[in-house]
Every structure is written in structure tokens, then in C-alpha cells.
Design a protein around this motif. Sequence first.
Motif, PDB file in Angstrom:
ATOM      1  N   PHE E 245       0.679   2.736   9.314  1.00 14.50           N
ATOM      2  CA  PHE E 245      -0.368   3.371   8.630  1.00 14.50           C
ATOM      3  C   PHE E 245      -0.002   3.600   7.193  1.00 14.50           C
ATOM      4  CE2 PHE E 245      -1.930   8.086   7.946  1.00 14.50           C
ATOM      5  CZ  PHE E 245      -3.383   7.308   7.633  1.00 14.50           C
ATOM      6  N   ILE E 246       1.094   3.688   6.885  1.00 15.15           N
ATOM      7  CA  ILE E 246       1.507   4.079   5.603  1.00 15.15           C
ATOM      8  C   ILE E 246       1.286   2.581   4.823  1.00 15.15           C
ATOM      9  CG2 ILE E 246       3.492   4.412   3.886  1.00 15.15           C
ATOM     10  CD1 ILE E 246       4.350   6.591   5.532  1.00 15.15           C
ATOM     11  N   PHE E 247       1.889   1.646   5.557  1.00 18.18           N
ATOM     12  CA  PHE E 247       1.999   0.211   4.846  1.00 18.18           C
ATOM     13  C   PHE E 247       0.439  -0.274   4.781  1.00 18.18           C
ATOM     14  CE2 PHE E 247       1.831  -4.562   5.687  1.00 18.18           C
ATOM     15  CZ  PHE E 247       2.785  -4.996   4.728  1.00 18.18           C
ATOM     16  N   PHE E 248      -0.273   0.054   5.674  1.00 14.72           N
ATOM     17  CA  PHE E 248      -1.971  -0.343   5.683  1.00 14.72           C
ATOM     18  C   PHE E 248      -2.420   0.324   4.626  1.00 14.72           C
ATOM     19  CE2 PHE E 248      -6.123   1.270   6.548  1.00 14.72           C
ATOM     20  CZ  PHE E 248      -6.636  -0.007   6.674  1.00 14.72           C
ATOM     21  N   ILE E 249      -2.116   1.464   4.077  1.00 13.82           N
ATOM     22  CA  ILE E 249      -2.845   2.272   3.067  1.00 13.82           C
ATOM     23  C   ILE E 249      -2.314   1.473   1.779  1.00 13.82           C
ATOM     24  CG2 ILE E 249      -2.896   4.412   1.617  1.00 13.82           C
ATOM     25  CD1 ILE E 249      -4.616   4.491   4.047  1.00 13.82           C
ATOM     26  N   LEU E 250      -1.288   1.369   1.381  1.00 16.45           N
ATOM     27  CA  LEU E 250      -0.526   0.559   0.222  1.00 16.45           C
ATOM     28  C   LEU E 250      -1.233  -0.446   0.302  1.00 16.45           C
ATOM     29  CD1 LEU E 250       3.260   2.035   0.499  1.00 16.45           C
ATOM     30  CD2 LEU E 250       1.350   2.994  -0.633  1.00 16.45           C
ATOM     31  N   VAL E 251      -0.926  -1.492   1.051  1.00 14.16           N
ATOM     32  CA  VAL E 251      -1.333  -2.805   0.775  1.00 14.16           C
ATOM     33  C   VAL E 251      -2.761  -2.978   0.743  1.00 14.16           C
ATOM     34  CG1 VAL E 251      -1.338  -5.192   1.931  1.00 14.16           C
ATOM     35  CG2 VAL E 251       0.508  -3.697   2.058  1.00 14.16           C
ATOM     36  N   SER E 252      -3.596  -2.018   1.416  1.00 14.96           N
ATOM     37  CA  SER E 252      -4.963  -2.005   1.129  1.00 14.96           C
ATOM     38  C   SER E 252      -5.459  -1.827  -0.423  1.00 14.96           C
ATOM     39  CB  SER E 252      -5.606  -1.093   1.929  1.00 14.96           C
ATOM     40  OG  SER E 252      -5.862  -1.275   3.127  1.00 14.96           O
ATOM     41  N   VAL E 253      -4.757  -0.899  -0.997  1.00 17.86           N
ATOM     42  CA  VAL E 253      -5.062  -0.743  -2.482  1.00 17.86           C
ATOM     43  C   VAL E 253      -4.697  -1.922  -3.179  1.00 17.86           C
ATOM     44  CG1 VAL E 253      -4.455   0.810  -4.386  1.00 17.86           C
ATOM     45  CG2 VAL E 253      -4.357   1.848  -1.938  1.00 17.86           C
ATOM     46  N   GLU E 254      -3.765  -2.362  -2.867  1.00 22.90           N
ATOM     47  CA  GLU E 254      -3.471  -3.675  -3.918  1.00 22.90           C
ATOM     48  C   GLU E 254      -4.567  -4.709  -3.777  1.00 22.90           C
ATOM     49  OE1 GLU E 254      -1.267  -4.426  -6.127  1.00 22.90           O
ATOM     50  OE2 GLU E 254      -1.415  -6.425  -6.200  1.00 22.90           O
ATOM     51  N   LEU E 255      -4.787  -4.952  -2.226  1.00 20.52           N
ATOM     52  CA  LEU E 255      -5.783  -6.106  -1.960  1.00 20.52           C
ATOM     53  C   LEU E 255      -7.099  -5.502  -2.554  1.00 20.52           C
ATOM     54  CD1 LEU E 255      -5.050  -6.844   1.673  1.00 20.52           C
ATOM     55  CD2 LEU E 255      -4.661  -8.299  -0.158  1.00 20.52           C
ATOM     56  N   ILE E 256      -7.480  -4.461  -2.521  1.00 25.18           N
ATOM     57  CA  ILE E 256      -9.041  -4.090  -3.154  1.00 25.18           C
ATOM     58  C   ILE E 256      -8.836  -4.211  -4.800  1.00 25.18           C
ATOM     59  CG2 ILE E 256     -10.143  -1.864  -3.850  1.00 25.18           C
ATOM     60  CD1 ILE E 256      -9.563  -0.829  -1.147  1.00 25.18           C
ATOM     61  N   ALA E 257      -7.720  -3.997  -5.314  1.00 26.36           N
ATOM     62  CA  ALA E 257      -7.533  -4.049  -6.935  1.00 26.36           C
ATOM     63  C   ALA E 257      -7.538  -5.678  -7.178  1.00 26.36           C
ATOM     64  CB  ALA E 257      -6.115  -3.569  -7.300  1.00 26.36           C
ATOM     65  N   GLU E 258      -7.028  -6.403  -6.383  1.00 29.28           N
ATOM     66  CA  GLU E 258      -7.101  -8.074  -6.530  1.00 29.28           C
ATOM     67  C   GLU E 258      -8.660  -8.359  -6.271  1.00 29.28           C
ATOM     68  OE1 GLU E 258      -4.476  -9.938  -3.718  1.00 29.28           O
ATOM     69  OE2 GLU E 258      -2.488  -8.972  -4.826  1.00 29.28           O
ATOM     70  N   GLU E 259      -9.357  -7.706  -5.379  1.00 27.91           N
ATOM     71  CA  GLU E 259     -10.539  -8.164  -5.201  1.00 27.91           C
ATOM     72  C   GLU E 259     -11.393  -8.010  -6.434  1.00 27.91           C
ATOM     73  OE1 GLU E 259     -11.330  -7.763  -0.410  1.00 27.91           O
ATOM     74  OE2 GLU E 259     -13.187  -8.097  -1.951  1.00 27.91           O
ATOM     75  N   ILE E 260     -11.276  -6.347  -6.730  1.00 29.70           N
ATOM     76  CA  ILE E 260     -12.209  -6.042  -7.720  1.00 29.70           C
ATOM     77  C   ILE E 260     -11.947  -6.925  -9.095  1.00 29.70           C
ATOM     78  CG2 ILE E 260     -12.683  -3.983  -9.098  1.00 29.70           C
ATOM     79  CD1 ILE E 260     -12.135  -2.521  -6.593  1.00 29.70           C
ATOM     80  N   GLU E 261     -10.607  -7.109  -9.460  1.00 31.57           N
ATOM     81  CA  GLU E 261     -10.434  -7.456 -10.830  1.00 31.57           C
ATOM     82  C   GLU E 261     -10.994  -8.940 -11.203  1.00 31.57           C
ATOM     83  OE1 GLU E 261      -6.337  -7.470 -11.758  1.00 31.57           O
ATOM     84  OE2 GLU E 261      -5.850  -8.728 -10.296  1.00 31.57           O
ATOM     85  N   GLU E 262     -11.623  -9.505  -9.976  1.00 32.95           N
ATOM     86  CA  GLU E 262     -12.010 -10.937 -10.671  1.00 32.95           C
ATOM     87  C   GLU E 262     -13.712 -10.657 -10.050  1.00 32.95           C
ATOM     88  OE1 GLU E 262     -10.448 -13.909  -8.330  1.00 32.95           O
ATOM     89  OE2 GLU E 262      -8.427 -13.895  -9.186  1.00 32.95           O
ATOM     90  N   PRO E 263     -14.522 -10.196 -11.115  1.00 29.04           N
ATOM     91  CA  PRO E 263     -15.685  -9.818 -10.822  1.00 29.04           C
ATOM     92  C   PRO E 263     -17.025 -10.851 -10.775  1.00 29.04           C
ATOM     93  CG  PRO E 263     -15.287  -9.221 -13.007  1.00 29.04           C
ATOM     94  CD  PRO E 263     -13.991  -9.806 -12.444  1.00 29.04           C
ATOM     95  N   PHE E 264     -16.670 -12.118 -11.188  1.00 30.27           N
ATOM     96  CA  PHE E 264     -17.534 -13.073 -11.370  1.00 30.27           C
ATOM     97  C   PHE E 264     -17.757 -14.071 -10.088  1.00 30.27           C
ATOM     98  CE2 PHE E 264     -16.095 -12.234 -15.722  1.00 30.27           C
ATOM     99  CZ  PHE E 264     -17.326 -11.433 -15.929  1.00 30.27           C
ATOM    100  N   GLY E 265     -17.023 -13.811  -9.096  1.00 27.05           N
ATOM    101  CA  GLY E 265     -17.191 -14.793  -7.820  1.00 27.05           C
ATOM    102  C   GLY E 265     -18.462 -14.551  -7.013  1.00 27.05           C
TER     103      GLY E 265
END
Lengths: 290, 290, 290, 290, 290
Positions: E245-265
Motif C-alpha cells: 500500500f505504502i509503496f503503491f502511493i509513493l511510486v504513483s506520485v513519482e510516476l505521475i510527476a514523470e507523466e506530467i512533466e512532459e506535456p507535449f506528447g
Amino acid sequence: MIKYNPKNWFGLIFHSYSRQVVRTLFPFLTIMAIYTAAVTFLIEDYFELEFNSTTVVHSLLGIVLGLFLVFRVNSAYDRWYEGRKLWGLLLNNSRNLASKLNAMLSLENKEDRSFFEEMIPAFAFALKDHLRKGAKIKHLKIKDKSIVKYLENKEHIPNAITGLIYKRLNQLLKDGNLTPNQFLVLDKEMKEFSDILGGCERIKNTPIPYSYSMFIKKFVFTYTITLPLAFITEFHYITIPIVIFIFFILVSVELIAEEIEEPFGGDVNDLPTQELSEKIEKNVKELFNS
Amino acid sequence: MIKYNPKNWFGLIFHSYSRQVVRTLFPFLTIMAIYTAAVTFLIEDYFELEFNSTTVVHSLLGIVLGLFLVFRVNSAYDRWYEGRKLWGLLLNNSRNLASKLNAMLSLENKEDRSFFEEMIPAFAFALKDHLRKGAKIKHLKIKDKSIVKYLENKEHIPNAITGLIYKRLNQLLKDGNLTPNQFLVLDKEMKEFSDILGGCERIKNTPIPYSYSMFIKKFVFTYTITLPLAFITEFHYITIPIVIFIFFILVSVELIAEEIEEPFGGDVNDLPTQELSEKIEKNVKELFNS
Amino acid sequence: MIKYNPKNWFGLIFHSYSRQVVRTLFPFLTIMAIYTAAVTFLIEDYFELEFNSTTVVHSLLGIVLGLFLVFRVNSAYDRWYEGRKLWGLLLNNSRNLASKLNAMLSLENKEDRSFFEEMIPAFAFALKDHLRKGAKIKHLKIKDKSIVKYLENKEHIPNAITGLIYKRLNQLLKDGNLTPNQFLVLDKEMKEFSDILGGCERIKNTPIPYSYSMFIKKFVFTYTITLPLAFITEFHYITIPIVIFIFFILVSVELIAEEIEEPFGGDVNDLPTQELSEKIEKNVKELFNS
Amino acid sequence: MIKYNPKNWFGLIFHSYSRQVVRTLFPFLTIMAIYTAAVTFLIEDYFELEFNSTTVVHSLLGIVLGLFLVFRVNSAYDRWYEGRKLWGLLLNNSRNLASKLNAMLSLENKEDRSFFEEMIPAFAFALKDHLRKGAKIKHLKIKDKSIVKYLENKEHIPNAITGLIYKRLNQLLKDGNLTPNQFLVLDKEMKEFSDILGGCERIKNTPIPYSYSMFIKKFVFTYTITLPLAFITEFHYITIPIVIFIFFILVSVELIAEEIEEPFGGDVNDLPTQELSEKIEKNVKELFNS
Amino acid sequence: MIKYNPKNWFGLIFHSYSRQVVRTLFPFLTIMAIYTAAVTFLIEDYFELEFNSTTVVHSLLGIVLGLFLVFRVNSAYDRWYEGRKLWGLLLNNSRNLASKLNAMLSLENKEDRSFFEEMIPAFAFALKDHLRKGAKIKHLKIKDKSIVKYLENKEHIPNAITGLIYKRLNQLLKDGNLTPNQFLVLDKEMKEFSDILGGCERIKNTPIPYSYSMFIKKFVFTYTITLPLAFITEFHYITIPIVIFIFFILVSVELIAEEIEEPFGGDVNDLPTQELSEKIEKNVKELFNS
């Protein structure tokens, strides 16, 4: 700056730190391990002291320290990003200036055209070196020997280059090769070159305030030096890896902030100023020959 | 501002605080130690009171207090950095103005050239002193005695200097030594000088709001004054170093914020306005003689 | 705004709050004390209930609440500082406009000179009153009776003053007393006056969104109303000072935010608009007579 | 936007939420209560399970969740405030444009004067409706029937209005009723109208990124769905109000953020665009008739 | 970018993640589950070790990690929003340029009108593709074959398009079809096109600094890898879902950040650059034909 894929988790997790970080971090961790072991030995086995230990104090102060470190990293990151913005502006402005001069100068005026074709990228290369160990004229790829000679006597090469460009523009205005309105447009571009130079110098020459930097280091130090006392009565020798782990995280953050906040060097985290300079050179050449 | 190597950990950790901080901090710590000792003695040994003590209240409020202090330091840092930006702009603008005037004024016009060569750095020196204890005309290195005399009767020296420069530019425009377009370009530079002056005065004259400042101090005070009650039943006399340690961290933060938010003095944390003024002087001289 | 020395710790700690804060805070604290005492009495001594109480819920939500309050204060502070910046700009712009008009208008043109000498500070005084209880024409120190009469019929005095100045500048342009370029320069200054006016009105007329304000107050309320339940089983009647202490901190923060976010009144935290207006008056007079 | 007194604590605490919030919140709270009751009943009385429950996991993640929600509300608030700034700018620019046109156009030129007197407020009204459910021409109060007809065929009314104004300005320039410099000044004002339009459309059309919004909702959901397990072994049926209380706070924050980040509707939190449009109308009329 | 209703809670909570997130997340969660199970089995049932475990270390570091992740997401969001602002500016500027050229060019000048009608949207389409996998000329819908041919030899298509537009404007100025003042106005618009291009390239080409990215991933990794040790002695096999559960939350946040920071795809979170380009095309066509 090294190229990397930010989505390659396994690669990033097991990639070893940069040599600089290891060189700083390793002795710290060793000293800390010895210190913690010594404290534990003395208290547990030598003096056999007994006392109540609590993690409350370190929990409480840990939040304050955590906040400081996060803000520290973020202000370093802001600085890094400001540097990146300035170099992005430099690329843009170099393109704009070249594109405008290309449209404004007649095709016959080969002398002026080649002057600007050389000097615009020269500014980028000079700035790049100026922000590292000082500009070297032989890196600037200027063919005109009188200019090379002129620059050799100058202390502040990027400044001298903008000075030369500005003089040439004034000459073109006086000779009627530029209309007053065109001059106004070019003047604005030149102002931005000088602002970029000023901004980069500011980032390079202004570390965070002395007290602030000193306080964070003192805080990390006193925090970790007292940390064994908080864990010892309950964890005995397991205190050693716990303290090392916490210490490692705290010091890493400060080290990363230190690396990031000087964005103009040749480190893995530093901005790709060499590549950007070459891109400027290539773009300007393309623009003048289209 | 003292020069320091932000990567020198050992140096920074064991470097003693600035005298000002020590002078403020030391009596505070002493009073706090005596107070905590007294409270502990009275409760433990004199009245022999017994009660449940808890660190929950202080944990909870500690986070709020921590957030306040961190934001406090960061808003002070923003102010400091804004001051640094303004002085960076001043350096840049002085260079730009000098470089433009050098290109625009004919080489024969020695009077006007030497006027600007003197007055541009004079503005920087006047501003520096104005932000400390008031501008002194003898520091400005102005040779023209009529100007010295004129300035002696003025209260606001930096303002008077920009006024003089502005008048001279208008005169040059009227005499046809500057074209209207050139005047427009120079007018923009002058506007920024005045914005820099205004920004620096704002930073100097605006402390954080009274209630805010008072609240943080009251909060730190009530927090630490009640702190012994939270630790006493479990830690007895060890409460004293614990309270001192927490108090030391909290007060240090506030003191650093206070030091940083006034960036124009002569302190170790203050901006190198003296050096920047000298750099302006040197650069302007170089630009007018190239 | 009262002048104070932010480094005077003892003074600030023991200085009593402003009357407004006390007037709001005191009844709240009284009610809270009575409520907590009643709850404690009922549970402990009347119904003699026994239940597990925990501070976990309040710890958890306390962090969220703390974050809200800190951001609340900081957004209020940003607003306050924006107001300060706008008034700093007003001071600067008034000086610039005066200094430019002084250089542009001939010394013989006494009528126009005295018009601007009167109207520039009049704008500042009108704005100051407009942001408080409405501008009063008798405070503006305008001697020209026709202008006084004209303004008396206007609802929005600062707007009417900029309108008058703008008309006069157009007249000067038409009469050839200003060149088109000079007019352009002055037009830019006038635009900033109007931006300052708009910015100040925005700050004054826009409280934080209704839901946000309501939510924070409801949150503080439900948080403190349930607080006794968290402490009662362990601390009995000591719950009363604990609840009061936490409630005091939380409400203070909200009250400070409320005070700070309206920076144009006559309170201790409010901006020194009266002094700044007088400074503008003095500076403008000095500039026109130099 | 409803007017309210932010200092009226009692009013705000006991004021019921807006209908929209209640409509969303109430079923959520009901479902959550039933769910928690069911879980508690099953574990405590049906299966009579016994296990260690801990609040540590929820404490830890609660801080992360709290940080997310606070930043969420603040980024929504930033958006709201940006919308407010844009409408403040619109008010200012409308005034400026009217005041400048009033000074530039001769009093005899009644046709053009009445054109601008109608079209400047029409832009504000059109923008207001465009940001709600689409602009309606009958709300614009335009008397000139040819313009009404022209606009009826257009999809993007605010754009069409700026187009009309821009065309008229060019006509005035061609006819010599505006000097090139005056045209430049007015062109700058028109550019800002178009920037305001673009900014408002951006705020309206850009919700926060899909993943971000989804993540926060999923986080709140999994957090509260597992919350009973953390409290059940110690608090039994008191778990129900505890879970409801925490859930209420968390969902409220998200709901407030959702309400605030769309600032152009007709809600209690929305910006007073109707009032601002009317103010623009009144001010413009006053300026053209003074 | 997919359209979604941010107020549809149930839809968002039960909507499955994007395929990309699942593809990254699923193996991570599996590995973590196996690892935790193995650790638990070895300690509990194989070696039957007994030791004190504590959640204090992970609580403390959890706050620091939480702060990092939240700031990480927010800096990614800032980047995303900056990209959105730049494309909003592009839409605005395209409209402005078209509207100005429409007013400035005579209706008879069909050649130039159709040139700009084609090239302004072509820039948007070229930029969109340039920020994805490289601009393709056939997507640009340019009918003029000589231009198509010219662009085919260029590497940097958006740059080449602005170059073409700039050349055409200079030609119009030389031919007297544009007055110098009109040229100045259009030059300013062109500068913004180039700034938008530069800004988008900067966002695309600058990931967060290498050390920072590496540190966050290493931190998440070491944090979760040591997490079982903190829960094992008290929760035994229930440690597995807790850690997941904890791992899921932490990794999700990082993954979302990675997705959002490249906004032109072309992802669900990416900006609607295709739609905006089409809107530009439609608007420009409408403006030139009104």
C-alpha cells in the motif's frame, strides 16, 4: 550534463553516485559509523549507563530539519532552472538577432554579415567559458585577427564582445545601412544579451547567505551527533545502521543542493552549455546562409 | 559579505557564529537554562508534584511552529535575493548605459563623456551608502566641484544624481547631440535606475508586518516556556539540555531570518554592495576608454 | 503602521496585542474555557463516563490544519507585500513623472508646472483616502478652485485626477510643448498610475473566496470543539489550559491573516500610506524647484 | 460572488455550505457511515476477529495526503486569483482605453465616440457570458443594428468585437484622425484586451492534469476505505464518527478546490464578473461624457 | 488530452490507470510483494529471529520523503502549466497577428494574405510535431510548392517558418506596403512566436537534474526495501499488504510527476496541442475572411 532516461527506474536506483558525492560522503559516513559505535560501546558495555531515551525530540526537530532541506533543494533547483532559462533565452536571442540581421543587411554586405556570423556564437562560447574558468580566446573560433588581438587585452571577454557588436550596429546606423526603427529593434535584442550575461554572473557569484548555509550544516551535525542517544537504550548495536541511514539521507540532500545550485560547471548535473553553444553556432550559420 | 566555500563542511560546522548572533543568543540560552533548572527543581524536589506529562501538545504545535519558521526564513531569503537581483541589475544597467553613451557620444565631446564616467558609478556608491547610514558626498569621488556643491544641499543624493543625469540627457537631446530615438533608448535605462532605487528602498524600509513578527516571537516564547512541563516527569534533570537544544534551534532560525532580511548592511550575510560599486566603477571606466 | 525594532525580542514578546485582536480573541477564549470546563465536569464527575481517548485523530488533522493556516497567513502576507510594492511604485512613478516634466517643461511655463506639482501628490492622497473611507477633496491641498469644483462632482476621485492629467498632457502635445516622443514616454508613466490604482482596488475589494474562508473557520471550530475529548481521560482538568493554549495559537493565526490581508487601513499592521503620500508631496516639490 | 464579512466568525462557522457542496457531500458521508458501521459490525460482532491495528500507516500517509490537498487548494486559489487579476486588468484597460480615446478623438466626432462608448463595455459583457454558457448578443446593449447583425453570424463574439475595434482604429489612422504614435499607444491597449481574453479562456479550458486529479481522488478513497481498520480494535463503534470526521475534512478540501478553480461561473465563490462588467459600463460612460 | 469531468468522483476513483502507469507499476508491485513475503518468511518462520522493530525511523524519513514527492509533483505541474500558457499565448498571438495583418494589408493583395493565412497555422502544426517526433511537412497543409520544397531541406521547420514570415514582412516594409510603425508592431508579435518556440523546446529538452531524479528514486527504493523490518515484529504477514500500500502511493506520485512533466506528447495528460493547432487554423481563416 549527461543524458539519461528519467523513466529508467532500475538504472537510476543502482547507478552509483557521481565521484564527487562519493568523495564527500564516504569519509562522513565512516566517521559517523565509528562515532556511533564508540558511543554505543561506551554507554552499553563500558559505563553500563541506564537512562530513558526518547525519539520525541528528534521527531519534532526532524520535521523542521526536513522542511529546511526540502526548501534548500528547491531553492537550488530554482537557481538551476533560472540558469537553464537564461541559456534558453540566449539560444533564442542569438537566433532572433541572426534572423533579423540576415533580413536587414543586404546580401552584398559580406563583411558585416560574416562579422555577425562569427560574433554571435562567439558570445555564447565566451559566456560558457567565462562561467567556468574564464574565457579563452582560442575557443571562440574568430578568424579576424584584429578582433582576436583586441579581445586579448580585455579582462571581461563577453562584455567586450557585446561592446564590439554594439559599436558595429551604431556604425551601420550612422552609415544609413540600418533605419532608426531597425536600430531600435536590434538594440532591444542586445539589451537581452546583456541581461543574460548579468543573470548568469549573478547565479554564479551568489551562494546562499553565509548564516543560512552554516545553520543548515550545524543543524544536520548536531542532529546526527545526538541521534545515537535517542535510539541506544532500545536498539543497542542496531543503532549504528539506523544512524547511518538517517545521516546518509540528510547529508545527501544537502550535497545534491550544493551540486545543483552551481549550474554552469562541467558536472553531470550541470547545464549543457557546451552543446547549447554549438547549437547556437550551427543555427546562426544556417540562418545567415538561407 | 564574507567569501566562503559552501562545500567546506568541517569549516562551516565548527565556525563560530557571528558576534551579533552570539550577543543575542547567549543571554537567551542562559536565562532559559536557569528557568528550566528552576522549574525542574521546584516540581521534582521542592513540591514533589506528580502529574502526567505529554509531548503530544508540543509535537502538534511544533509542526505549526516549524512551518512558520521555515516560511519566515524563506520570505527573508526572497527579500535578500531580490536585493541581490536589484544590484545585479544595477551593474548591468550601469554597463549598458555606459556602453550606449560611449557609442552615441562623439569622442571629441570630452566634457559629457567624463560627466557620465563620473556620475554612473557615483550613483552606485551613493545608493550603497544611502541604504546604510546615508550617502556621504566625499565617498562619491566626484571631481567637478559645482556638482559636489549642488549635491551637498540635497537630502536624497541618489535621487539628485539621477536628476542631474536626466537633465544632461535632455540637454543633449535639445542640442541635437542625441537623436529622439537614442533619447528613448536612454530614457528606458534611466527608468530602470529609478526602479532599482525604489526597490532597494522598499526592501530596506519594510519590515514584515508587526503582528506577524510579534506572533512568531510570542509563539516561540510560549512554546519554550511550557516545554519543560512536557519532558519533566520522564526525564527529570535531563530536561535542561533537551529544552536548551530545542530552544537554540528555534531562536537561531528567527535570528537568521532577521539577519538575512536586511541585505544592505555591512554584515557577513549582507550583499557585497561595496564590491559591486567598485566593479561598476571599473567597468564603466573601461567601457568609456575602449 | 507603527515603527518597531524587529530585533527587540523582549519588547515584542511582552507587548500586548492590538485592541482589535484582543476584542475578538478574548470572548472566544472565555467561551472555550467555559465549554471545556463543562465538558470535563460532565464527563468526569457527573456521568463518570469511561472511554478510550486518543490524540491520533487530532495529531493527523492538526498537520493538515497547520498547513492551511500557514498558507493562509502567507497568502495574506503576499497580498500585503503586493500592496507595499504598488505604493513603492507610486512613489517611484510620482518622482519619475515629476523629474521628467521638470526637464521637459520650460521654466517660464509656470502654470503647467504648478498644475503638475499639485496634481501628482493629489493623486497619492486621493488614492490613500479612496482605499480607506473614500477620498475627501479637502485633504488634497489643491489651490485651483476650478479643479476643486470639477472634482466635487466626481464619484471616483483618483480616476478623475488621472483623467485631468491625461487631458493636460494631450493639450501640451497639441500645443507643441511636448514632442510626440516625449508624450510617449509620459504616456507610459500615466499607464502605470492607472495600473497601481487598479491593483490597489483589486487587493481591497477581493477577500479570499467565500468557501475557503468559511472552511478554515469551520475546521478550526470543529477541531477545537472536539479537542477536549482527546485529552480528557488522561489529563482531567488540565485539559482546560491545554485546549485554551492550542485554540489560542490557531485562532491567532487566522486573526493575523485577516488583519494583514487588508493593508490599506489605519491599523498597526497597515501600510504607511499617509507617510508615503507626504513623502511624494515633499519629493515632487523638491524636484520641481531644483 | 456573495458579499460577506470575513471577520464575522460566528456567521461563517454556522453558515451552511453551498447547496452544491451539500449535494455532493451528503451521499458520500452517508455511504461512508454505512460502510464503516458494516465493517465494524462484521469484524467486532460477527466474525469476532482479533488483530493488531495501528494508526502508524495512516499517520504517515496522512501527512503526504495533507500536503497534496493543501497544494491542490492553493493551486486552485492561484487560478482563481489569476482570473481576478485578469478582470481587474480588464476594468483598468477599459478605463484607460476610454480615457485615451476621449482625449484623442475630437468632441465633434460623435459617431466614433459613441461606437467606442458602446463597444468597450460590450467586450466585457460578451467575455462574461462567453466564459459561462456562451455570449448572447442581446445582453450586449448594442444599439447599432448593423453591428448586431454582423455579430450574430460570428461564433466567437469577444474576438469579433476586438476585431471590430481594431478595424475602426486602423480606419481612424488611415483617415488621419489618429497620429501614428497615438495608434501605437492604442495598439498596446488592444493587445492587452486580447491577452485577457486568452488568459480567461486558458483558465476555463484547462482542468488540472487527468492523472493528478484521478490520483488525489483515488488516494482519498483508499485512505478512508482502510481507515476503519486502523481504529477498530481500540475504539469499536466510536470508529464511525472518527472516520466520518476525517473523511469530511478530506473531501471538503477537494470539493472547495473544485469550486474555486472555475472562477467564472455564477456560484458564491465565483468572481463578480457581472458587477465588474457593469462597473466598466458606468466608468466608460462617465469618462466619455466628462 | 482526454476530456473528463473533474467533479465525477466515482468515475475517477474506479477508472483504471493509463496503460503506461500500469505497465510500470505492476512489475514493481509484484516484486515488492515477493520480496516482503520472502523477508517475512525468513525472519518469522525460518530463522525465527526476534528483535525490536520500530516505525519511528520511517515516520521521520516519511515526512521528508513526502515533502520531496509533493514538491516533485508540483514542479512537474508548474512545467505542465507553463507549457499550457505557452500554447495559450500561441493561440492568442496567432489571432493577433492575423487580425493585424488583415487590417494592414489591402484586400487586393491576395498573394500576401493567403501566404500569411497558410503560414500562421503552419507554424502551430509544425511546432506541435516538432515537440513530438519531429515536424512533418505533409501535415502542414501548405499549398505553395516552392515553400514546401524550401522547407524540405530544413532541419528545424518551425524556425524556418518564422524565418520565412520575417523575410516577407521585411519585403512588405521595403515595398512600402507596411509603414515603419506597423512593422514595429508586427516585429513584436514575431518575437513572441520565437519566445514560445524557445520556451517549449526548453520544457521538452530539460529533465530535472540527474542527481535530483536519481536521489528521489534511490530514496523511495531504500525506504520501501527497509519498510518490512519496521512492521514485521508486530504485524507478521499483514506486513505484506501494508508495504504494498505504502509503496503503491509513493511510486504513483513519482510516476505521475514523470507523466506530467512532459506535456507535449499524445498521452492522456498531455496538452491538447492538436486541438489548439486546429483552433488556430480555424480562427485565422475566419479572421482573414471577415
